[in-house]
Design an enzyme around this catalytic site. Structure first.
Site, mmCIF file in Angstrom:
data_model
loop_
_atom_site.group_PDB
_atom_site.id
_atom_site.type_symbol
_atom_site.label_atom_id
_atom_site.label_comp_id
_atom_site.label_asym_id
_atom_site.label_seq_id
_atom_site.Cartn_x
_atom_site.Cartn_y
_atom_site.Cartn_z
ATOM 1 N N CYS A 109 -23.308 -67.533 78.068
ATOM 2 C CA CYS A 109 -23.218 -66.668 76.885
ATOM 3 C C CYS A 109 -24.340 -65.632 76.823
ATOM 4 C CB CYS A 109 -23.192 -67.509 75.629
ATOM 5 S SG CYS A 109 -21.797 -68.641 75.631
ATOM 6 N N HIS A 252 -24.834 -63.187 69.788
ATOM 7 C CA HIS A 252 -23.764 -63.962 70.420
ATOM 8 C C HIS A 252 -23.022 -64.742 69.332
ATOM 9 C CE1 HIS A 252 -21.539 -66.662 72.847
ATOM 10 N NE2 HIS A 252 -22.304 -67.709 72.595
ATOM 11 N N ASN A 282 -15.777 -68.488 70.149
ATOM 12 C CA ASN A 282 -16.839 -68.153 71.092
ATOM 13 C C ASN A 282 -16.198 -67.747 72.424
ATOM 14 O OD1 ASN A 282 -18.889 -68.204 72.980
ATOM 15 N ND2 ASN A 282 -19.812 -70.103 72.241
#
Ligand code: ACO
Length: 330
Positions: A109, A252, A282
């Site tokens: 990520c 993020h 996500n």
């Protein structure tokens, strides 16, 4: 480097929390209150990462007003490639960027931010002029759909940012920080399985294959709420930037509670924290450019705006960058 364009692509199929609760023992209320996620996009069997990322790349080229053969560099941040030897060259071929060198970069990520910073070094060094930085992931391939602790959190998506060499005084990358801590790797893994195949008498080799994503959610949560404010504070301090000067926090998109905790630490009003994880979950390396593209296209992020961005995740890895959005030039 100047940030001069963005583009994104997501799979058509949206799976709501209610729909998912028919597959695994979970419910809308738990997912929403713990994470802020309401739905996620899932790529079908005929929608590979190359196709998704190529759509995002083409949209980004169109937005920047570039043709593909003007590109010198394509960096694809991904942890779920179509080909372990590299998926970026497939994207290069799909969009016709015949002069560009193309390679993958893996940092989960944090991947997009690491890739953006990497591209920035080539442009600042003067050897290249135009680059596409793509964040794309299809973690739906690697989830255990019977593990409710992980499968509800992730979705698929791709997005890109176009960056162009410019005089240092006009750079849209005002500062950055990058960190890794492999001693905490076990908190979040998508690791090679331990299967062997006998070859000859006394010789065996590993068989390729990966176990589904595994995560210690509480450890990752604690890591994020400790390290992200810390690295952002360092970056703001080093660049002499007050939090009030920020137009946007671009973090993020893992969990709304993490976004809120970081915003509170810097007293940034929640309206200035970009968030779209309700719709996409996500999407790993894609979250930051996917969010940026949405906010650029709906007019929230405008030319000259200052954004503090932070990516964090498996590795463990984390990083931050202070960015100024330019938008398409002339
Ligand atoms: N639905 C219903 N119940 C659930 C679910 C679910 N989907 N998942 C877990 N539960 C249950 C657990 O079984 C547990 O029940 P128990 O108390 O009876 O044992 C209870 O809910 C609480 O579980 P916890 O794991 O303690 O829940 P927590 O409050 O820690 O929230 C979460 C879990 C949302 C995963 C949180 O820890 C988190 O967001 N962590 C960060 C994750 C993250 O951001 N990861 C990505 C990093 S980015 C990258 O690089 C990929």
């Amino acid at each position: 480097m100047a940030l001069v364009g963005s583009g994104s692509a997501v799979p058509a199929a949206s799976v709501s929390n209610e729909a998912l609760s028919a597959r695994v023992d979970t419910n809308d209320d738990w997912i929403r209150t713990r994470t802020g996620i309401a739905a996620r996009r899932i790529a079908g069997p005929d929608e590979g990462l190359t196709a998704l990322a190529s759509r995002a790349a083409q949209a980004c080229l169109d937005h920047a007003g570039w043709s593909a053969d003007q590109l010198d560099l394509i960096v694809l941040a991904t942890s779920s490639p179509d080909d372990l030897f590299g998926t970026a060259p497939r994207i290069q071929a799909a969009i016709g960027a015949r002069h560009a060198v193309a390679f993958d970069l893996t940092a989960a990520c944090s991947g997009f931010l690491f890739a953006l910073i990497t591209a920035g070094q080539y442009l600042a060094g003067g050897s290249m002029t135009r680059a596409l930085v793509i964040g794309a992931d299809q973690l739906s391939r690697w989830l255990d759909w019977d593990d409710r602790r992980t499968c509800v959190l992730f979705g698929d998506g791709a997005a890109a940012v176009a960056v162009e060499a410019c005089p240092a005084a006009e750079s849209g990358l005002l500062g950055f920080r990058m960190r890794s801590d492999g001693s905490r790797n076990a908190c979040l893994t998508l690791a090679q399985t331990d299967h062997h195949q006998p070859l000859l008498e006394g010789v065996s080799a590993q068989r390729g294959g990966f176990a589904p994503l595994q995560m210690n959610g509480q450890e990752v949560y604690k890591f994020a709420v400790r390290e992200v404010p810390q690295i952002l504070a360092e970056l703001l301090d080093a660049t002499g930037t007050h939090a009030e000067a920020l137009d946007w926090l671009l973090l993020h998109q893992a969990n709304q509670r993490i976004l809120d905790a970081v915003a509170d630490r810097f007293a940034v009003p929640h309206e200035r924290v970009l968030s779209n994880l309700a719709h996409y979950g996500n999407t790993s390396a894609a979250t930051i450019p996917l969010m940026l593209d949405e906010a650029v296209r709906d007019g929230r992020v405008q030319s000259g705006h200052l954004l503090a961005s932070s990516g964090f995740g498996a590795g463990l890895s984390w990083g931050a960058a202070l960015l100024r959005w330019s938008g398409p030039r002339g």
